[in-house]
Design a protein around this motif. Sequence first.
Motif, short mmCIF file in Angstrom:
data_model
loop_
_atom_site.label_atom_id
_atom_site.label_comp_id
_atom_site.label_asym_id
_atom_site.label_seq_id
_atom_site.Cartn_x
_atom_site.Cartn_y
_atom_site.Cartn_z
N TRP A 30 0.83 -1.20 0.00
CA TRP A 30 0.00 0.00 0.00
C TRP A 30 0.87 1.26 0.00
O TRP A 30 0.66 2.19 -0.78
CB TRP A 30 -0.94 -0.01 1.21
N ALA A 31 1.89 1.29 0.88
CA ALA A 31 2.75 2.47 0.99
C ALA A 31 3.47 2.72 -0.33
O ALA A 31 3.53 3.86 -0.81
CB ALA A 31 3.74 2.29 2.13
N PHE A 32 4.00 1.67 -0.93
CA PHE A 32 4.71 1.85 -2.20
C PHE A 32 3.79 2.24 -3.34
O PHE A 32 4.20 2.94 -4.27
CB PHE A 32 5.53 0.60 -2.56
N SER A 33 2.53 1.82 -3.27
CA SER A 33 1.61 2.24 -4.33
C SER A 33 1.39 3.75 -4.29
O SER A 33 1.19 4.38 -5.32
CB SER A 33 0.27 1.50 -4.20
N ILE A 34 1.49 4.34 -3.11
CA ILE A 34 1.36 5.79 -2.97
C ILE A 34 2.67 6.47 -3.36
O ILE A 34 2.67 7.45 -4.10
CB ILE A 34 0.94 6.16 -1.54
N ILE A 35 3.78 5.93 -2.87
CA ILE A 35 5.09 6.50 -3.18
C ILE A 35 5.33 6.52 -4.69
O ILE A 35 5.85 7.49 -5.24
CB ILE A 35 6.20 5.71 -2.45
N ASP A 36 4.93 5.45 -5.37
CA ASP A 36 5.17 5.33 -6.80
C ASP A 36 4.12 6.02 -7.67
O ASP A 36 4.29 6.10 -8.88
CB ASP A 36 5.23 3.85 -7.20
N ASP A 37 3.04 6.51 -7.06
CA ASP A 37 1.97 7.16 -7.82
C ASP A 37 2.40 8.59 -8.17
O ASP A 37 2.50 9.45 -7.29
CB ASP A 37 0.68 7.18 -7.01
N GLU A 38 2.66 8.83 -9.43
CA GLU A 38 3.15 10.14 -9.86
C GLU A 38 2.10 11.25 -9.76
O GLU A 38 2.45 12.43 -9.85
CB GLU A 38 3.68 10.05 -11.29
N GLU A 39 0.85 10.88 -9.54
CA GLU A 39 -0.21 11.89 -9.42
C GLU A 39 -0.37 12.39 -7.98
O GLU A 39 -1.07 13.37 -7.75
CB GLU A 39 -1.53 11.32 -9.93
N ILE A 40 0.27 11.71 -7.05
CA ILE A 40 0.15 12.10 -5.64
C ILE A 40 1.41 12.85 -5.23
O ILE A 40 2.52 12.38 -5.42
CB ILE A 40 -0.04 10.86 -4.74
N ARG A 41 1.22 14.02 -4.66
CA ARG A 41 2.31 14.84 -4.16
C ARG A 41 2.13 15.03 -2.65
O ARG A 41 1.28 15.80 -2.22
CB ARG A 41 2.35 16.21 -4.83
N VAL A 42 2.91 14.33 -1.87
CA VAL A 42 2.84 14.43 -0.41
C VAL A 42 3.70 15.61 0.01
O VAL A 42 4.92 15.60 -0.20
CB VAL A 42 3.33 13.12 0.26
N LYS A 43 3.08 16.60 0.61
CA LYS A 43 3.80 17.80 1.02
C LYS A 43 4.23 17.76 2.47
O LYS A 43 5.20 18.40 2.85
CB LYS A 43 2.95 19.04 0.75
N ASP A 44 3.50 17.01 3.30
CA ASP A 44 3.82 16.87 4.72
C ASP A 44 5.00 15.91 4.84
O ASP A 44 4.88 14.73 4.55
CB ASP A 44 2.59 16.33 5.46
N GLN A 45 6.14 16.43 5.27
CA GLN A 45 7.36 15.62 5.33
C GLN A 45 7.28 14.48 6.37
O GLN A 45 7.90 13.44 6.18
CB GLN A 45 8.58 16.50 5.62
N ILE A 46 6.51 14.67 7.42
CA ILE A 46 6.31 13.60 8.41
C ILE A 46 5.53 12.46 7.75
O ILE A 46 5.87 11.28 7.93
CB ILE A 46 5.55 14.12 9.65
N VAL A 47 4.51 12.79 7.00
CA VAL A 47 3.73 11.77 6.29
C VAL A 47 4.62 11.05 5.28
O VAL A 47 4.61 9.83 5.19
CB VAL A 47 2.49 12.40 5.59
#
Length: 82
Positions: A30-47
């Motif tokens: 699940w975590a890698f599916s988010i990390i590898d998703d180029e459409e998702i930009r996580v701005k919260d560095q803790i997240v």
Amino acid sequence: MNILPNREMLKEVIQQLNAGVVSRSQVSEWAFSIIDDEEIRVKDQIVWKTLECLGAVDIPSTDRDYLYGTDDFIDWLKSLDD
């Protein structure tokens, strides 16, 4: 398509992992599916950092079963509360 994770979502995932409701491999995938998703930009560095750790939660270690354990989960939960 994945959704942008937030701190509360990650806390829930970690709690489920710690309780054995979800497997380490499920969480890692699940975590890698988010990390590898180029459409998702996580701005919260803790997240982002927590997602990276969750992506490695199923990696075995030489001196214990897994690289990360319960103590790490507790630390991650604390950092998500900051």
